[in-house]
Design an enzyme around this catalytic site. Sequence first.
Site, PDB file in Angstrom:
ATOM      1  CE  LYS A  13     -31.270  -5.062  19.590  1.00  0.00           C
ATOM      2  NZ  LYS A  13     -31.674  -4.174  20.708  1.00  0.00           N
ATOM      3  NE  ARG A 127     -40.709  -2.722  22.513  1.00  0.00           N
ATOM      4  CZ  ARG A 127     -39.532  -3.331  22.503  1.00  0.00           C
ATOM      5  NH1 ARG A 127     -38.792  -3.307  21.422  1.00  0.00           N
ATOM      6  NH2 ARG A 127     -39.092  -3.908  23.596  1.00  0.00           N
TER       7      ARG A 127
HETATM    8  P1  AP5 Z   1     -35.320  -8.766  22.153  1.00  0.00           P
HETATM    9  O1  AP5 Z   1     -36.682  -8.925  21.668  1.00  0.00           O
HETATM   10  O2  AP5 Z   1     -34.172  -8.975  21.227  1.00  0.00           O
HETATM   11  O3  AP5 Z   1     -35.236  -7.366  22.875  1.00  0.00           O
HETATM   12  P2  AP5 Z   1     -34.052  -6.264  22.953  1.00  0.00           P
HETATM   13  O4  AP5 Z   1     -32.746  -6.579  22.373  1.00  0.00           O
HETATM   14  O5  AP5 Z   1     -34.090  -5.909  24.361  1.00  0.00           O
HETATM   15  O6  AP5 Z   1     -34.495  -5.237  21.959  1.00  0.00           O
HETATM   16  P3  AP5 Z   1     -35.855  -4.620  21.873  1.00  0.00           P
HETATM   17  O7  AP5 Z   1     -36.744  -5.470  21.011  1.00  0.00           O
HETATM   18  O8  AP5 Z   1     -36.378  -4.285  23.212  1.00  0.00           O
HETATM   19  O9  AP5 Z   1     -35.521  -3.208  21.180  1.00  0.00           O
HETATM   20  P4  AP5 Z   1     -35.102  -2.811  19.716  1.00  0.00           P
HETATM   21  O10 AP5 Z   1     -33.706  -2.332  19.703  1.00  0.00           O
HETATM   22  O11 AP5 Z   1     -35.474  -3.875  18.718  1.00  0.00           O
HETATM   23  O12 AP5 Z   1     -36.024  -1.542  19.553  1.00  0.00           O
HETATM   24  P5  AP5 Z   1     -37.368  -1.313  18.695  1.00  0.00           P
HETATM   25  O13 AP5 Z   1     -37.026  -1.202  17.250  1.00  0.00           O
HETATM   26  O14 AP5 Z   1     -38.434  -2.260  19.099  1.00  0.00           O
HETATM   27  O15 AP5 Z   1     -35.062  -9.738  23.404  1.00  0.00           O
HETATM   28  C1  AP5 Z   1     -36.010  -9.889  24.426  1.00  0.00           C
HETATM   29  C2  AP5 Z   1     -35.510 -10.907  25.436  1.00  0.00           C
HETATM   30  O16 AP5 Z   1     -35.334 -12.185  24.791  1.00  0.00           O
HETATM   31  C3  AP5 Z   1     -34.143 -10.609  26.051  1.00  0.00           C
HETATM   32  O17 AP5 Z   1     -34.251  -9.746  27.180  1.00  0.00           O
HETATM   33  C4  AP5 Z   1     -33.692 -12.014  26.443  1.00  0.00           C
HETATM   34  O18 AP5 Z   1     -34.355 -12.463  27.628  1.00  0.00           O
HETATM   35  C5  AP5 Z   1     -34.193 -12.863  25.303  1.00  0.00           C
HETATM   36  N1  AP5 Z   1     -33.191 -12.974  24.211  1.00  0.00           N
HETATM   37  C6  AP5 Z   1     -33.316 -12.499  22.953  1.00  0.00           C
HETATM   38  N2  AP5 Z   1     -32.214 -12.768  22.250  1.00  0.00           N
HETATM   39  C7  AP5 Z   1     -31.377 -13.415  23.084  1.00  0.00           C
HETATM   40  C8  AP5 Z   1     -30.053 -13.921  22.931  1.00  0.00           C
HETATM   41  N3  AP5 Z   1     -29.395 -13.793  21.779  1.00  0.00           N
HETATM   42  N4  AP5 Z   1     -29.488 -14.527  24.004  1.00  0.00           N
HETATM   43  C9  AP5 Z   1     -30.144 -14.665  25.183  1.00  0.00           C
HETATM   44  N5  AP5 Z   1     -31.391 -14.185  25.399  1.00  0.00           N
HETATM   45  C10 AP5 Z   1     -31.999 -13.563  24.349  1.00  0.00           C
HETATM   46  O19 AP5 Z   1     -37.739   0.168  19.199  1.00  0.00           O
HETATM   47  C11 AP5 Z   1     -38.148   0.381  20.528  1.00  0.00           C
HETATM   48  C12 AP5 Z   1     -39.238   1.468  20.556  1.00  0.00           C
HETATM   49  O20 AP5 Z   1     -38.665   2.710  20.134  1.00  0.00           O
HETATM   50  C13 AP5 Z   1     -40.407   1.206  19.596  1.00  0.00           C
HETATM   51  O21 AP5 Z   1     -41.579   1.642  20.222  1.00  0.00           O
HETATM   52  C14 AP5 Z   1     -40.096   2.066  18.363  1.00  0.00           C
HETATM   53  O22 AP5 Z   1     -41.273   2.484  17.701  1.00  0.00           O
HETATM   54  C15 AP5 Z   1     -39.339   3.223  18.990  1.00  0.00           C
HETATM   55  N6  AP5 Z   1     -38.283   3.778  18.125  1.00  0.00           N
HETATM   56  C16 AP5 Z   1     -37.404   3.095  17.344  1.00  0.00           C
HETATM   57  N7  AP5 Z   1     -36.573   3.955  16.719  1.00  0.00           N
HETATM   58  C17 AP5 Z   1     -36.928   5.203  17.127  1.00  0.00           C
HETATM   59  C18 AP5 Z   1     -36.438   6.524  16.826  1.00  0.00           C
HETATM   60  N8  AP5 Z   1     -35.418   6.726  15.985  1.00  0.00           N
HETATM   61  N9  AP5 Z   1     -37.046   7.570  17.443  1.00  0.00           N
HETATM   62  C19 AP5 Z   1     -38.096   7.376  18.312  1.00  0.00           C
HETATM   63  N10 AP5 Z   1     -38.592   6.160  18.617  1.00  0.00           N
HETATM   64  C20 AP5 Z   1     -38.017   5.084  18.041  1.00  0.00           C
END
Ligand code: AP5
Length: 215
Positions: A13, A127
């Site tokens: 995302k 990551r």
């Molecule tokens: P948040 O920071 O929102 O984390 P998340 O939703 O768990 O999402 P991530 O940031 O972990 O993943 P992403 O989908 O953005 O992936 P990314 O692009 O980084 O939330 C963290 C915490 O905050 C929650 O657990 C909660 O405690 C709290 N929180 C936040 N919002 C909240 C809410 N609304 N309500 C309550 N609590 C809340 O990609 C991941 C990795 O994969 C990277 O290394 C990237 O380089 C790699 N990657 C991406 N795309 C590809 C691809 N196509 N192929 C290979 N690798 C890829």
Amino acid sequence: MNVILLGPPGVGKGTQAKRLTEEYRIPQISTGDMLRAAIKAGSQLGKEAKGFMDRGALVPDSVVLGLVDERIRADDAKNGFMLDGFPRTVVQADTLGEMLVKQGRAIDHVVCLLAANDELVRRLAGRRTCNKCSAPFHVDFKPPRKPGVCDACGGELYQRDDDKEEAIRTRLVTYDTQTKPLIEYYKGKKLLRSVDGLGSMDAVYARIREALGPA
Ligand code: AP5
């Protein structure tokens, strides 16, 4: 254009939102980034949120809703926004709907990125995140040009506390139990577009653009 990017932790995302906001000229609003900024600033809100985040649980709805209500009213979000990681519960989705009605606005698209759990774990465990601009990198899939340094702003790369094995497992369960029901919720409102999150970052980007239509 008012967009929600939905999907499990690690699906991409943040990666996609950063690129999409440049093309669609709307801000990325990531509640995760906002909460991490509050922790870094040492605010009361950050102190409250940290324990929940480190163990992979959701921060209470009331905390997150206050942040979003203020953020979507900001000048740069007047012409639209891309919500990344919000809403995450049905209460958050209902309240967001009410906030937008009061402002005479509505959600245009909900894009849900999908990938299998083993791929999510691989992405999260490798990551690295910039401590200045939050840009995501990956040790294998998107290594920075210079080890440990952000390509975009020169900030230092670090591993998030919730990208450790135990927290990752809890986050995946939290997603299944509390956030996944939003797929049916937005399907019911005829807003949901499911997008395959597997494949290269460029391939996923092209699929999302197709789902959203022209900027
Ligand atoms: P948040 O920071 O929102 O984390 P998340 O939703 O768990 O999402 P991530 O940031 O972990 O993943 P992403 O989908 O953005 O992936 P990314 O692009 O980084 O939330 C963290 C915490 O905050 C929650 O657990 C909660 O405690 C709290 N929180 C936040 N919002 C909240 C809410 N609304 N309500 C309550 N609590 C809340 O990609 C991941 C990795 O994969 C990277 O290394 C990237 O380089 C790699 N990657 C991406 N795309 C590809 C691809 N196509 N192929 C290979 N690798 C890829």
